[in-house]
Design an enzyme around this catalytic site. Structure first.
Site: not given
Length: 282
Positions: A90-91, A191
């Site tokens: 998780w950031l 992307d």
């Protein structure tokens, strides 16, 4: 499966999950934050009704890009009850400087290969992207990106004679230009819109959700201009490594077309005007 239940999450290879909560994760995967009893947080993506190989392309992209600049780290991936999952660290988002982001993207684009493509294909909602290695950028972009996309647009009733005529003119001009101008295969995010970068840790830029390939670096640059979110300091920093020229915007048009046509395929005629605006240039 619309949403996994608690029994499904208990089968994940994480010790003692205490909380699971849905988070935003784009329109392709279900996304969750998991917290364990030692207060570690994880980002979990779930793709219903797919095998664990579904996330291989993203994992390989994260590993390739992560050797150069910051990305989330793939920790586990697998399949439970016929549903694929990917677990990343998780950031916690912070703020940061887009100048650093521009330099990081340029550094990624300085990683080269002898051919265009990638080590594996990528399944999207609309089609499977063929990343087979190709020594010709003209051939790769036309036959492995544009033509499959236009074929799906046609199948879905989102194409017409006018679009086909102007598309063919665009393709002819594209092919003519790159038969005279060399393209070096660069490592691309694939992307690169504003939803796929963030700042974390010590205010450092991170790239997330790659659709990696080796291609013309201007393919990435074009995506940054489609929906906005990149400021002048990003482009100034990037152009300090790869200077811009007067023909850049025209070249970016045939790459913007790819992204906007994909949105036409996925979301319908609300993107038709933007597609036609590009085609009208040719």
């Amino acid at each position: 499966m619309k949403n996994p239940n608690s029994a499904w999450f208990k089968q994940l290879p994480l010790e003692k999950i205490t909380t699971i909560k849905p988070v935003s994760g784009g329109d392709i995967n279900l996304a969750y934050q998991a917290t364990t009893d030692d207060d570690k947080k994880y980002f979990i993506k779930v793709q219903p009704n797919h095998s664990q190989t579904y996330f291989n392309h993203e994992i390989n992209g994260l590993k390739a890009i992560g050797k150069i600049i910051n990305t989330p780290t793939p920790i586990y991936h697998g399949e439970i009850d016929g549903n694929a999952y990917l677990i990343l660290n998780w950031l916690d988002e912070t703020w940061g400087n887009q100048e650093d982001l521009g330099l990081a993207v340029a550094k990624m684009h300085q990683q080269h290969n002898d051919k265009f493509g990638f080590m594996d294909n990528h399944q999207t909602k609309a089609l499977v992207k063929d990343n087979s290695w190709n020594s010709s950028w003209v051939d790769f972009y036309i036959h492995q990106r544009l033509e499959p996309e236009v074929a799906v647009a046609n199948q879905r009733g989102r194409w017409n004679k006018w679009r086909q005529e102007h598309y063919q003119r665009m393709v002819n001009k594209f092919a003519d230009y790159y038969q005279k101008h060399e393209v070096i295969p660069s490592l691309l995010h694939g992307d690169l819109w504003a939803g796929n970068f963030l700042f974390a840790g010590n205010h450092e830029p991170f790239l997330i959700d790659p659709d990696a390939l080796f291609g013309d670096r201007e393919f990435d640059l074009a995506m940054t201009t489609v929906f906005g979110g990149f400021d002048n300091s990003f482009y100034q920093a990037y152009s300090s490594i790869f200077p811009f020229d007067d023909e850049l915007d025209e070249r970016l048009s045939w790459y913007r077309f790819y992204y906007l046509c994909m949105h036409l395929v996925l979301f319908g005629e609300s993107y038709g005007g933007a597609v036609d605006q590009i085609l009208r240039q040719f």
